[in-house]
Motif scaffolding. Structure first.
Motif, PDB file in Angstrom:
ATOM      1  N   TRP A 534       7.821 -13.752  -5.814  1.00 31.86           N
ATOM      2  CA  TRP A 534       7.375 -12.545  -4.682  1.00 31.86           C
ATOM      3  C   TRP A 534       8.417 -11.928  -4.211  1.00 31.86           C
ATOM      4  CZ3 TRP A 534       2.501 -11.334  -3.614  1.00 31.86           C
ATOM      5  CH2 TRP A 534       1.282 -12.203  -3.722  1.00 31.86           C
ATOM      6  N   THR A 535       8.273 -10.691  -4.048  1.00 33.22           N
ATOM      7  CA  THR A 535       9.396  -9.707  -3.588  1.00 33.22           C
ATOM      8  C   THR A 535       8.675  -8.776  -2.735  1.00 33.22           C
ATOM      9  OG1 THR A 535       9.562  -8.460  -5.272  1.00 33.22           O
ATOM     10  CG2 THR A 535      11.200 -10.150  -5.095  1.00 33.22           C
ATOM     11  N   THR A 536       9.450  -8.207  -1.458  1.00 32.60           N
ATOM     12  CA  THR A 536       8.963  -6.996  -0.837  1.00 32.60           C
ATOM     13  C   THR A 536       9.730  -6.038  -1.185  1.00 32.60           C
ATOM     14  OG1 THR A 536       8.553  -8.604   1.349  1.00 32.60           O
ATOM     15  CG2 THR A 536       8.701  -6.251   1.623  1.00 32.60           C
ATOM     16  N   VAL A 537       9.058  -4.969  -1.564  1.00 34.42           N
ATOM     17  CA  VAL A 537       9.531  -3.823  -2.325  1.00 34.42           C
ATOM     18  C   VAL A 537       9.587  -2.636  -0.963  1.00 34.42           C
ATOM     19  CG1 VAL A 537       9.296  -1.875  -4.050  1.00 34.42           C
ATOM     20  CG2 VAL A 537       8.722  -4.178  -4.379  1.00 34.42           C
ATOM     21  N   ARG A 538      10.802  -2.228  -0.802  1.00 33.86           N
ATOM     22  CA  ARG A 538      11.003  -1.224   0.257  1.00 33.86           C
ATOM     23  C   ARG A 538      10.617   0.060  -0.299  1.00 33.86           C
ATOM     24  NH1 ARG A 538      10.344  -4.305   4.550  1.00 33.86           N
ATOM     25  NH2 ARG A 538      12.044  -6.008   4.504  1.00 33.86           N
ATOM     26  N   HIS A 539       9.685   0.615   0.407  1.00 31.59           N
ATOM     27  CA  HIS A 539       8.896   1.821  -0.299  1.00 31.59           C
ATOM     28  C   HIS A 539       9.620   3.256  -0.046  1.00 31.59           C
ATOM     29  CE1 HIS A 539       7.602   2.769   3.714  1.00 31.59           C
ATOM     30  NE2 HIS A 539       7.135   1.669   3.821  1.00 31.59           N
ATOM     31  N   GLY A 540      10.617   3.168   0.821  1.00 28.85           N
ATOM     32  CA  GLY A 540      11.495   4.354   0.810  1.00 28.85           C
ATOM     33  C   GLY A 540      10.695   5.668   1.342  1.00 28.85           C
ATOM     34  N   LEU A 541       9.793   5.604   2.086  1.00 30.78           N
ATOM     35  CA  LEU A 541       9.092   6.667   2.626  1.00 30.78           C
ATOM     36  C   LEU A 541       9.695   7.256   3.581  1.00 30.78           C
ATOM     37  CD1 LEU A 541       5.308   5.611   2.094  1.00 30.78           C
ATOM     38  CD2 LEU A 541       6.634   6.755   0.446  1.00 30.78           C
ATOM     39  N   PRO A 542       9.568   8.781   3.910  1.00 29.99           N
ATOM     40  CA  PRO A 542      10.347   8.996   5.224  1.00 29.99           C
ATOM     41  C   PRO A 542       9.852   8.694   6.194  1.00 29.99           C
ATOM     42  CG  PRO A 542       9.112  10.798   4.020  1.00 29.99           C
ATOM     43  CD  PRO A 542       8.984   9.416   3.124  1.00 29.99           C
ATOM     44  N   GLY A 543      10.505   8.499   7.501  1.00 28.74           N
ATOM     45  CA  GLY A 543      10.202   8.036   8.627  1.00 28.74           C
ATOM     46  C   GLY A 543       9.281   6.783   8.881  1.00 28.74           C
ATOM     47  N   ASP A 544       8.584   6.583   9.794  1.00 32.77           N
ATOM     48  CA  ASP A 544       7.770   5.314   9.896  1.00 32.77           C
ATOM     49  C   ASP A 544       6.477   5.295   9.461  1.00 32.77           C
ATOM     50  OD1 ASP A 544       7.403   2.727  10.677  1.00 32.77           O
ATOM     51  OD2 ASP A 544       7.009   3.106  12.878  1.00 32.77           O
ATOM     52  N   VAL A 545       6.216   5.449   8.145  1.00 31.38           N
ATOM     53  CA  VAL A 545       5.163   5.746   7.604  1.00 31.38           C
ATOM     54  C   VAL A 545       4.514   4.123   7.408  1.00 31.38           C
ATOM     55  CG1 VAL A 545       3.768   6.135   5.304  1.00 31.38           C
ATOM     56  CG2 VAL A 545       5.689   7.591   6.326  1.00 31.38           C
ATOM     57  N   ARG A 546       3.128   3.988   7.976  1.00 27.79           N
ATOM     58  CA  ARG A 546       2.577   2.724   7.803  1.00 27.79           C
ATOM     59  C   ARG A 546       1.257   3.004   6.749  1.00 27.79           C
ATOM     60  NH1 ARG A 546       0.496   0.832  13.385  1.00 27.79           N
ATOM     61  NH2 ARG A 546       0.605  -0.985  12.408  1.00 27.79           N
ATOM     62  N   LEU A 547       1.510   2.404   5.541  1.00 30.69           N
ATOM     63  CA  LEU A 547       0.628   2.484   4.460  1.00 30.69           C
ATOM     64  C   LEU A 547      -0.491   1.964   4.624  1.00 30.69           C
ATOM     65  CD1 LEU A 547       3.074   1.782   1.800  1.00 30.69           C
ATOM     66  CD2 LEU A 547       2.377   3.948   2.237  1.00 30.69           C
ATOM     67  N   SER A 548      -1.749   2.436   4.240  1.00 32.45           N
ATOM     68  CA  SER A 548      -3.068   2.130   4.350  1.00 32.45           C
ATOM     69  C   SER A 548      -3.776   2.223   2.950  1.00 32.45           C
ATOM     70  CB  SER A 548      -3.787   3.120   5.197  1.00 32.45           C
ATOM     71  OG  SER A 548      -3.280   3.311   6.403  1.00 32.45           O
ATOM     72  N   PHE A 549      -3.276   2.626   1.874  1.00 31.13           N
ATOM     73  CA  PHE A 549      -4.015   2.604   0.834  1.00 31.13           C
ATOM     74  C   PHE A 549      -2.991   2.570  -0.372  1.00 31.13           C
ATOM     75  CE2 PHE A 549      -6.857   4.979   3.421  1.00 31.13           C
ATOM     76  CZ  PHE A 549      -8.069   4.288   3.378  1.00 31.13           C
ATOM     77  N   MET A 550      -3.432   2.122  -1.469  1.00 32.04           N
ATOM     78  CA  MET A 550      -2.609   1.882  -2.917  1.00 32.04           C
ATOM     79  C   MET A 550      -3.316   1.684  -3.776  1.00 32.04           C
ATOM     80  SD  MET A 550       0.364  -1.099  -3.629  1.00 32.04           S
ATOM     81  CE  MET A 550      -0.982  -2.302  -3.683  1.00 32.04           C
ATOM     82  N   THR A 551      -2.994   2.218  -5.263  1.00 30.00           N
ATOM     83  CA  THR A 551      -3.665   1.904  -6.496  1.00 30.00           C
ATOM     84  C   THR A 551      -2.639   2.235  -7.474  1.00 30.00           C
ATOM     85  OG1 THR A 551      -5.587   2.742  -7.776  1.00 30.00           O
ATOM     86  CG2 THR A 551      -4.359   4.312  -6.706  1.00 30.00           C
ATOM     87  N   CYS A 552      -2.964   1.734  -8.646  1.00 31.45           N
ATOM     88  CA  CYS A 552      -1.838   1.534  -9.843  1.00 31.45           C
ATOM     89  C   CYS A 552      -2.592   2.353 -10.971  1.00 31.45           C
ATOM     90  CB  CYS A 552      -1.881   0.244 -10.155  1.00 31.45           C
ATOM     91  SG  CYS A 552      -0.868  -0.707  -8.948  1.00 31.45           S
ATOM     92  N   ALA A 553      -1.614   3.016 -11.575  1.00 28.10           N
ATOM     93  CA  ALA A 553      -1.725   3.394 -13.085  1.00 28.10           C
ATOM     94  C   ALA A 553      -0.863   2.538 -13.876  1.00 28.10           C
ATOM     95  CB  ALA A 553      -1.420   5.018 -13.003  1.00 28.10           C
ATOM     96  N   GLU A 554      -0.704   3.089 -14.967  1.00 32.37           N
ATOM     97  CA  GLU A 554       0.089   2.208 -15.961  1.00 32.37           C
ATOM     98  C   GLU A 554       1.296   1.727 -15.511  1.00 32.37           C
ATOM     99  OE1 GLU A 554       0.120   4.189 -19.871  1.00 32.37           O
ATOM    100  OE2 GLU A 554      -2.005   4.113 -20.022  1.00 32.37           O
ATOM    101  N   GLN A 555       2.242   2.788 -15.273  1.00 27.69           N
ATOM    102  CA  GLN A 555       3.597   2.371 -14.741  1.00 27.69           C
ATOM    103  C   GLN A 555       3.942   3.257 -13.214  1.00 27.69           C
ATOM    104  OE1 GLN A 555       6.177   3.841 -17.947  1.00 27.69           O
ATOM    105  NE2 GLN A 555       5.673   2.373 -19.109  1.00 27.69           N
ATOM    106  N   THR A 556       2.932   3.550 -12.475  1.00 26.75           N
ATOM    107  CA  THR A 556       2.777   4.305 -11.488  1.00 26.75           C
ATOM    108  C   THR A 556       2.112   3.695 -10.279  1.00 26.75           C
ATOM    109  OG1 THR A 556       3.097   6.014 -12.642  1.00 26.75           O
ATOM    110  CG2 THR A 556       2.712   6.597 -10.412  1.00 26.75           C
ATOM    111  N   LEU A 557       2.653   3.764  -9.008  1.00 25.33           N
ATOM    112  CA  LEU A 557       1.991   3.342  -7.871  1.00 25.33           C
ATOM    113  C   LEU A 557       1.582   4.608  -6.975  1.00 25.33           C
ATOM    114  CD1 LEU A 557       3.691   0.296  -6.225  1.00 25.33           C
ATOM    115  CD2 LEU A 557       1.603   0.401  -7.126  1.00 25.33           C
TER     116      LEU A 557
END
Length: 991
Positions: A534-557
């Motif tokens: 298990w690892t926590t992946v720092r998403h690197g989004l600008p500012g204090d973005v609090r993610l609410s949704f996520m989905t996957c493609a073949e090689q993409t989040l």
């Protein structure tokens, strides 16, 4: 069946016909003790009945046109679309034209008011037949067509107009056939009897008229059908397959294959195959076509016939008929009086006495509600079973649509599921079906099994995922669970999530990329499980973005957060340590709360919101809503599902929608902008270059963008070159310029549809306003003389100056008075608000409740809610009173973010608050209060930099009533609050 509930079991045969079976709850209990084989035998028995019942059709979107939309008369008799794209509706009292915005009555030159027939010729011009004559529309008038003797051609209601060739028309008037010939030199048409100097005897009274190939006509001639070709008339009768009973063939149609269809007033439906010599009875065996005075017959773009009956429509063809009636949204006694398939493939339905209905997305969408078999219109999830059955999780259990069926039924093997909200469905590698509810019930149906069984009771289940290794992952708002071997050991095991301090937390969703890495959204952070680590992946989004949704493609989040103006796409390699997302603007969805995400096989992004669904194909956005054909705008959490054929299912709060051909979303016809009417000072001008004398009146231009999808999303950009440099934007297709100065101008206009992404070509209107008489030389000389006379009035200057000064003083006094009144209002508001939280104080909120009680005398419901922060004293004792004050202010801020404009929040005392919710009762407000409770107390409360605490709250709710006092209602809410605390706090209780 007394003392028990009833369920319905449906199946279909090869002709898409639906069969039903009825089973009581007692029968369910009996079957529960028998084997699955018995149950399958019963299903086969029901399948044997599949030839009895016609198929269910889907829900017709409720886009109704009536008098509020400009259709002054509701008795629609005929429909047609002209070459420009305008929709014309003939009624029992007038002719109306629809420009995409509303209907406008067309009066000029139309003889009489009862429109009997409409027809578009080869040039797209409209012919109008009324009970008093015939005319054709040229520009802004209808020019009447007369016989050689100057007589009018009155027409009866029916199919009595047809194109007979270049510059020729045929019409039935007085039960006789007339030929209309163009006279280009005079720009008129001349009528003469069709059978003058023609070989063969003329047919008897004609009831219907249809043009076939070149020089060919089909006519309903009483009980016979007449065929005119090569200058002769051939009659078809009993020897050619027509019934012996005397009939009137009132409507005919040539389909796309050249087959002739004829419908009688008595209910017969016959066809003559192309090249055939004998008519065949085509009336559906399982669907009655009752006798109608004026039946209607049409064909859609997919080749399906549409036949009116006395309960709605019959659609399809031989062996594949279906009914569209009250179950699909038509009234039980709707009499279909006109049908039109427009150039975009949509269906327009005229209903006698009830106006016009637009079936939006007719070819593209299928919609399903409780009328079509869903146990609840609230749809949360979809899954295609291995046998081809589509399973749907609803607000009241599981529904199913067998392969090739045309309707949903309550799933026959879901008795254990019950009336629960099934938010998630998944199938393991062995074929076992798993269902998760928002109440936390995890249930399973074994491969080949007959019933569901409950496996575990967990916290609220938010998502289910079966990974490539066959493990079942269960995302809950209280942690993450996994079943390593779903087939043999269904017990879920809690997964410890202590990576980077994420703890148990809320696990919102999970997905898997092509490299095999599993991705989880935990407490708005992205976690990855790869190769057992298990690892926590720092998403690197600008500012204090609090993610609410996520989905996957073949090689993409794909990542999204509520309230943000963009979604992010990031490459997700298995060994990635940090995401580098690429931001993408959300186009028409900007500012809309999201409810779900989907990446389909085309790599298109689908976003569900409370105002429709947005689709991104990599270069453009499309917004899908009720104006596009979606059954309801408010889509549900995660209810986006791509089917095996690439079509997409969308779950909403009011039904399910099936987008049949997503690829057609970006293949729409170009948006065309037309100048509908141009006038200056009330005088109509040509919609082209013109030059007129100056007038002080207004230039008015009415626009028309003739695309009937998402018309509310149209915006018009315009500017008047010669007067303006910048472009203006308006939602109203009406431009107005008052008192333009003389000069040369060019009005430039563009239409843009924000939902479809379409933009019209630039439309220009050049014109010249010649100088007025008062700009001539002699006028200037006269003005010089007048200037000398004005010198005599100079003595009045001082008087005028004094008057102006008095006026200025009066203005100053008024402004000072307004300032004093504003200051007094500010003092009054400070006296009514709580100094700490800025909510209403106790006196103010009590007064608001008293006012609401007085307003409730008119029958308006409302709710009074007493809110209390659980164990608030501990916060003060543990963290100090400043922390307690911070919690109170954050509590009020969160509550206000989720209130409507009409709601009111006040501090009742200490940590207790009063909430007034007008317009809601205990039933309609239940979901609202549940959402509010979750939004306010679900997340920890910050009390100082870097430190937050979990705080729960309890609600006591009572319904307001007229005649009660505010103190009584507050007391009742307090009783409910006390009960909530007795039951363990952090809950809502009603009194």
């Amino acid at each position: 069946m007394p003392g028990g509930s009833v369920s319905v079991i449906l199946a279909t045969n090869k002709d898409n016909m639906v069969i039903e079976g009825i089973c009581s709850d007692a029968a369910h209990k009996w079957w529960g003790g028998r084997s699955a084989a018995w149950f399958l035998h019963v299903q086969l028995l029901f399948l044997a009945l599949a030839f009895i019942w016609p198929a269910y059709g889907q829900q017709i979107p409720p886009r109704q046109f009536g008098q509020h939309e400009g259709l002054g008369n509701m008795g629609v008799t005929s429909l047609v679309q002209d070459g420009d794209g305008y929709l014309w509706a003939g009624t029992e009292n007038g002719l109306y034209r629809y420009d995409g915005e509303r209907f406008h009555r067309f009066r000029t030159g139309v003889p009489g008011s009862v429109v009997a027939a409409l027809h578009a010729d080869q040039a797209g011009q409209i012919w109008v037949g009324t009970t008093e004559g015939l005319c054709r529309i040229v520009r802004h008038a209808c020019r009447q067509v007369l016989t050689r003797e100057g007589r009018a051609l009155p027409m009866a209601l029916g199919q009595h107009l047809a194109v007979f060739g270049p510059d020729q028309m045929v019409v039935v008037s007085g039960e006789r056939l007339w030929r209309l010939t163009a006279r280009p030199a005079a720009d008129t048409w001349e009528a003469r009897p069709f059978f003058d100097n023609q070989a063969g005897a003329p047919p008897p009274a004609i009831d219907a008229l249809l043009a076939g190939g070149a020089g060919e006509l089909w006519m309903g001639c009483g009980a016979r059908i007449c065929h005119y070709h090569h200058g002769r008339v051939e009659e078809y009768g009993v020897a050619h397959g027509l019934p012996e009973a005397p009939l009137a063939w009132s409507v005919m149609l040539l389909d796309q294959r050249g087959e002739l269809w004829c419908r009688s007033r008595g209910g017969h439906l016959l066809s003559l195959p192309a090249g055939g010599a004998r008519f065949v009875e085509r009336r559906p065996a399982a669907i009655r076509l009752e006798a109608l005075l004026d039946p209607v017959l049409a064909q859609d773009r997919d080749g399906r016939l549409l036949v009116s009956n006395n309960f709605g429509l019959t659609r399809g063809g031989p062996g594949r008929w279906e009914t569209l009636g009250s179950k699909q949204g038509l009234a039980a006694d709707d009499e279909i009086s006109a049908l039109l398939v427009d150039r975009e493939g949509d269906l327009w339905i005229g209903i006698a006495g009830r106006g016009l209905r637009h079936w939006q997305g007719y070819r593209r969408w299928e919609n399903w509600t409780e009328r079509q078999g869903l146990p609840s219109a609230t749809v949360w999830s979809f899954l295609r079973d291995r046998d081809g059955t589509l399973l749907v999780g609803t607000g009241r259990g599981l529904a199913a649509m067998p392969a090739h069926a045309a309707g949903f039924v309550t799933h026959a093997r879901s008795a254990a599921v019950g009336d629960v909200q099934l938010g998630n469905l998944a199938m393991d590698h062995a074929g076992g079906l798993w269902a998760g509810s928002f109440a936390g019930a995890l249930q399973r149906r074994r491969p080949g099994g007959a019933r569901f069984e409950q496996v575990a009771k967990l916290p609220r289940i938010l998502a289910l995922l079966v990974d490539r290794s066959g493990q079942l992952w269960i995302c809950c708002d209280g942690g993450l669970y996994v079943i390593a071997d779903p087939e043999h050991d269904p017990r879920p095991r809690r997964v410890p999530l202590d990576v980077a301090g994420t703890g148990g937390g809320v696990v919102r969703t999970a997905c898997q990329t092509a490299q095999g890495a599993l991705w989880f959204l935990v407490n708005r952070e992205v976690l990855r499980l790869y190769d057992g680590r298990w690892t926590t992946v720092r998403h690197g989004l600008p500012g204090d973005v609090r993610l609410s949704f996520m989905t996957c493609a073949e090689q993409t989040l794909w990542l999204a957060a509520q309230g943000e103006a963009a979604v992010w796409q990031a490459r997700a390699d298995a060994d990635v340590a940090r995401l580098s997302p690429l931001a993408m603007a959300m186009g028409p969805l900007k500012g809309q709360p999201l409810s779900g995400m989907l990446i389909d096989r085309r790599h298109w992004l689908w976003l569900g919101t409370d105002s429709g669904v947005g689709v991104w194909n990599g270069s453009a956005w499309r917004l899908l809503n009720q104006d596009s054909g979606l059954v309801w705008n408010d889509t549900n959490q995660g209810a986006l599902y791509e089917d095996q054929d690439g079509s997409v299912w969308i779950g909403t709060a009011n039904g399910a929608s099936h987008l049949l051909h997503p690829q057609s979303l970006f293949e729409q016809q170009p948006l065309r902008l037309l100048l509908d009417r141009v006038s200056l000072d009330g005088v109509t001008l040509p919609a082209a270059r013109f030059s007129v004398p100056w007038t002080p009146g207004a230039l008015e231009v009415r626009l028309a963008a003739l695309s009937f999808h998402n018309h509310d999303a149209l915006r018009y950009h315009y500017r008047l070159d010669g007067l303006e440099q910048r472009w203006n934007t308006t939602e109203v297709p009406q431009l107005r310029y008052a008192a333009l100065p003389p000069g040369k101008y060019e009005l430039q206009m563009v239409a843009e549809n924000g939902a479809t992404g379409m933009r019209s070509a630039l439309v220009t209107l050049p014109f010249t306003l010649a100088p007025p008489w008062w700009r001539t030389v002699w006028f200037y000389l006269a003005m010089a003389v007048l200037a000398l006379a004005l010198l005599a009035l100079a003595w009045r200057w001082r008087l005028n100056k004094a008057l102006r000064r008095a006026l200025e003083l009066e203005v100053l006094v008024r402004e000072r008075t307004r300032e004093l009144e504003a200051s007094r209002e500010q003092h009054r508001l400070r006296a009514l608000t709580d100094s700490l939280t800025q909510a209403w104080n106790r006196a103010a909120i009590t007064d608001l409740i008293s006012r609401q009680i007085a307003a409730a005398a008119g029958g308006q419901p409302f709710l009074v809610v007493l809110l209390d922060l659980d164990h608030f004293k501990r916060i003060n004792d543990t963290h100090g009173h400043l922390a307690g004050d911070a919690v109170l202010k954050e509590f009020v801020a969160r509550t206000r973010q989720n209130l409507r404009d009409a709601d009111a929040l006040g501090r009742y005392g200490g940590e207790e608050f009063l909430l007034l919710l007008p317009g809601l009762d205990a039933v309609t407000g239940h979901k609202r209060l549940s959402q509010l409770h979750l939004a306010v107390c679900a997340a920890p409360f910050p009390i100082e930099a870097g430190l937050s605490i979990a705080v729960t709250c309890s609600f006591g709710v009572t319904a307001g009533r007229a005649g009660a006092s505010a103190e009584e209602l507050i007391g009742q809410a307090d009783v409910a609050l006390y009960r909530a605390k007795e039951k363990g706090r952090n809950r809502i209780e009603y009194n």
